[in-house]
Design an enzyme around this catalytic site. Sequence first.
Site, PDB file in Angstrom:
ATOM      1  N   ASP A 219       0.832  -1.196   0.000  1.00 19.22           N
ATOM      2  CA  ASP A 219       0.000   0.000   0.000  1.00 19.22           C
ATOM      3  C   ASP A 219       0.873   1.254   0.000  1.00 19.22           C
ATOM      4  O   ASP A 219       1.887   1.320   0.706  1.00 19.22           O
ATOM      5  CB  ASP A 219      -0.889  -0.020   1.246  1.00 19.22           C
ATOM      6  CG  ASP A 219      -1.876   1.126   1.298  1.00 19.22           C
ATOM      7  OD1 ASP A 219      -2.714   1.218   0.398  1.00 19.22           O
ATOM      8  OD2 ASP A 219      -1.790   1.932   2.256  1.00 19.22           O
ATOM      9  N   GLU A 268      14.359 -15.736  -0.417  1.00 19.02           N
ATOM     10  CA  GLU A 268      14.766 -16.851   0.432  1.00 19.02           C
ATOM     11  C   GLU A 268      13.702 -17.941   0.488  1.00 19.02           C
ATOM     12  O   GLU A 268      13.994 -19.084   0.859  1.00 19.02           O
ATOM     13  CB  GLU A 268      15.036 -16.368   1.859  1.00 19.02           C
ATOM     14  CG  GLU A 268      16.195 -15.398   1.992  1.00 19.02           C
ATOM     15  CD  GLU A 268      16.279 -14.841   3.406  1.00 19.02           C
ATOM     16  OE1 GLU A 268      15.538 -15.337   4.286  1.00 19.02           O
ATOM     17  OE2 GLU A 268      17.062 -13.906   3.625  1.00 19.02           O
TER      18      GLU A 268
END
Length: 553
Positions: A219, A268
């Site tokens: 956002d 990751e």
Amino acid sequence: MSQHSTDEPVAAATTTRRATDWWRDAVIYQVYPRSFADSDGDGTGDLEGIRRRLPHLRELGVDAVWLSPFYASPQADGGYDVADYRAVDPMYGTLLDADAVIRDAHALDLRIIVDLVPNHSSDQHEWFKRAVADGPGSPLRDRYHFRAGKGADGELPPNDWESIFGGPAWTRLPDGEWYLHLFAPEQPDLNWEHPAVADEFRSILRFWLDMGVDGFRVDVAHGLVKAEGLPDLGGGEQLKLLGNDVMPFFDQDGVHEIYRSWRTILDEYDGERIFVAEAWTPTVERTANYVRPDELHQAFNFQYLGAPWDAEGLREIIDSSLDAMRPVGAPATWVLSNHDVTRHATRYANPPGGTQIRTPGDRELGLRRARAATLLMLALPGSAYIYQGEELGLPDVTDLPDEVRQDPSYFRAEGQDGFRDGCRVPIPWTREGSSYGFGDGGSWLPQPDTWAELSVEAQTGDPDSTLEMYRSALALRRATPGLGAGDGVKWHGDAPQGVLHFERSGFACTVNTTGAAVRIAAPGDVLLASAPVEVADGHVELPADATVWWEIA
């Protein structure tokens, strides 16, 4: 001829989903949790309601579900004022309910993207409450933008910035200091120059990634970093919407360092998790900066969302969007509606007038154009976003009584128009019931009486309905090699005025944006059309405001 020539490609397509680089051509469905489905009859949507309705989204044919905020919040701005980023607001359920939504979605081969709100927190966030309580000089105040005021007694705001929701972007505390809020006063802006803020959000990312989410919609991704010294705008007229101009509080180059650090965390994790930027920028070229290979994956294409229903203007924005994304290797995105703008079935029902429309306009015209615009959007290279209820052809509710409105900008002068409630009215599922199947206890915003026949129940199985058009389009999009990912289209320059015609591999799309039928040569076999079409003698009379998909040799 019916809208689609055969049901067989539709059925076959529902089982085939891209496993790698899925986000490059994904169709992502936005759920506004408060208005999607209510499981406990309190009139407000919740996570359990979403979980129960996931099969609808699977059948619709989308790839991922983006959930607007469901975090613990005082709800001063529909959940975009977060008090605790690791907790679910009781109105929506619990963390166990969130876990159930994620697990059930994955079982249905749907991915889950959650909203992340890093520009500001709630004023009820523990950091801000302690900063206020500790008073001037507290180290916790450095995590936000606290400043002394101007004037003899500090009675004037620190600078001339205004809130997007109207009024000053600063609020003064009883102790004399002011704090910055680019949105509502209940949404103080975080100071991203403070290392604790960066550390906290890296931890929040890991919390939800460990829960199993497949990505984040960021956002106000353009707002985290402010210009050094928080300089005045300097007498110019501040834009009240989320900016098409360079501002000292938006689209500062420093945001990109933040997103590079986030990308290392995301990479990751297994499963090709993604970031999607809500980035209002002056140009699509500036938007492209957010989706460079080591930053975010996608950015909303707001230039396209605001485009008028006009062939020349649409082609210009499509070309510029594809051209801007090509150098950074990111997919273009396409969106027609969301929780902050008037639904496109109502925008297109009115004369061009921006993204906030207050009048219902010509409903028949708006729906006709909305259906055509949807098929155009889904034919373009890249990823597409669908806002809940648009698959039903829902219009905005423009006549909500003043006493039921809850958009915070409605109550503040000179900000956004404040009529976002109209696109947030709970969606109808059935013909009967106090809220057309939304829940057993009514709905937090009143639904129009006419929505019974727009419900999922009413439209299912009707080959001419908007819902079945969406289902067919999404299935064909997955089954047709020439659709989905890519970075270009081949335009036909000899198309009649007001008509767009382009090809992709084995596929063509024709769009008539005029108010009259146009006779054209049929380039192939009809796959799908937004309005009834007949091919005769190698030609087709393309109806006004209609789009046709073609299979070509």
